[in-house]
Design an enzyme around this catalytic site. Structure first.
Site, short mmCIF file in Angstrom:
data_model
loop_
_atom_site.label_atom_id
_atom_site.label_comp_id
_atom_site.label_asym_id
_atom_site.label_seq_id
_atom_site.Cartn_x
_atom_site.Cartn_y
_atom_site.Cartn_z
N ASP A 73 0.81 -1.22 0.00
CA ASP A 73 0.00 0.00 0.00
C ASP A 73 0.85 1.27 0.00
O ASP A 73 2.08 1.22 0.16
CB ASP A 73 -0.96 0.00 1.21
CG ASP A 73 -0.27 -0.39 2.52
OD1 ASP A 73 0.97 -0.32 2.59
OD2 ASP A 73 -0.98 -0.75 3.47
N GLU A 149 -9.74 -1.50 5.37
CA GLU A 149 -10.40 -1.19 6.63
C GLU A 149 -11.64 -2.06 6.84
O GLU A 149 -12.14 -2.66 5.87
CB GLU A 149 -10.80 0.30 6.64
CG GLU A 149 -9.60 1.26 6.52
CD GLU A 149 -8.79 1.39 7.82
OE1 GLU A 149 -8.71 0.43 8.59
OE2 GLU A 149 -8.22 2.49 8.04
C1 GLP Z 1 -0.42 0.39 8.61
C2 GLP Z 1 -0.12 -0.37 7.30
C3 GLP Z 1 -0.29 -1.85 7.47
C4 GLP Z 1 0.35 -2.24 8.77
C5 GLP Z 1 -0.46 -1.69 9.92
C6 GLP Z 1 0.15 -1.92 11.29
O1 GLP Z 1 -1.45 1.27 8.54
N1 GLP Z 1 -0.88 0.07 6.18
O2 GLP Z 1 0.25 -2.52 6.36
O3 GLP Z 1 0.39 -3.63 8.89
O4 GLP Z 1 -0.81 -0.36 9.73
O5 GLP Z 1 1.23 -1.10 11.51
P1 GLP Z 1 2.23 -1.27 12.72
O6 GLP Z 1 3.07 -2.45 12.40
O7 GLP Z 1 3.02 0.00 12.73
O8 GLP Z 1 1.40 -1.46 13.92
#
Ligand code: GLP
Length: 243
Positions: A73, A149
């Site tokens: 993404d 989401e």
């Molecule tokens: C983000 C990304 C995801 C990720 C998630 C968790 O928004 N788009 O791909 O897995 O949130 O992030 P984190 O590992 O910083 O908790």
């Protein structure tokens, strides 16, 4: 009956161990098939994994020279050169330090005029190289994978999504203030993710406990995007800091 046993669960004793176990799986994949197509993720959780992959590359244990990569993404409206972009994150954490060829790196571009076409072309590019062999995933506090989401139909390919307040709130640590966090993102859809041959999901830290509980319950619902993974045959969940 939801098949929660479809997921393979590995409990890691620490964040470092989680990162190493994930790196072992990707290294094995690359040894078996050096021309593997890897699906990459961003966020805080995989940073240790990327450090581990770079260390193994530096030690001569692994090469990415025949590898292709596709990231999950990117924020909409953010220039790939901007420090808050996922392009930048990937360069800093992995791509600048290994031998992957630039032309084999793919991260969705979030600042194009025609995001719908960009999204369609992204899925077509993945299909054109035979699909993703191994996809890395993190999980959002609300159960999102990529930026899919709650409520996202499981049937969607790469698409543009509006980020929830909880996601923007969770990600504001990477920005000066909440208002700077983009409102939209372009993300591989659940269907894109589910087409990956193997999936490795990392879950780390107490903030993910609720997501962990929900995933473990085995319930499959579009209200909890990660639950789609119960319908996939080859998912390894490596977790630490959650019960
Ligand atoms: C983000 C990304 C995801 C990720 C998630 C968790 O928004 N788009 O791909 O897995 O949130 O992030 P984190 O590992 O910083 O908790």
């Amino acid at each position: 009956m939801p098949d929660k046993l479809n997921l393979k669960w590995i409990k890691a004793a620490s964040y470092e161990e989680m990162s190493k176990i994930a790196a072992d799986l990707f290294m094995e994949q690359l040894h078996e098939k050096p021309e593997s197509v890897l699906g990459m993720a961003t966020g805080g959780t995989p940073e240790g994994f990327y450090k581990e992959m770079v260390a193994r590359y530096n030690a001569g244990e692994i090469s990415f020279v025949h590898t292709k990569s596709f990231n999950l993404d990117e924020y909409v409206g953010v220039d790939p050169k901007n420090v808050t972009s996922y392009h930048y994150y990937m360069d800093q954490n992995l791509f600048n330090h290994i031998d992957i060829k630039r032309e084999n790196i793919h991260v969705p571009v979030g600042n194009t005029d025609d995001l719908a076409t960009t999204a369609l072309e992204y899925d077509a590019a993945i299909a054109a190289v035979g699909g993703i062999d191994m996809q890395l995933l993190g999980i959002g506090v609300n159960g999102h994978i990529g930026f899919n989401e709650p409520g996202t139909p499981f049937s969607l390919g790469t698409n543009v999504v509006e980020l929830t307040e909880s996601t923007r709130e969770a990600n504001k640590i990477y920005f000066d203030k909440l208002e700077d966090v983009p409102t939209h993102a372009i993300t591989m859809g659940i269907d894109t993710i589910m087409k990956s041959k193997k999936i490795v999901l990392l879950i780390s830290g107490a903030s993910k406990q609720e997501a962990m509980n929900r995933l473990r319950s085995g319930e499959i619902t579009e209200d909890f995007p990660a639950s789609a993974l119960h319908n996939h045959g080859d998912v390894t969940v490596i977790y630490t800091g959650v019960k």
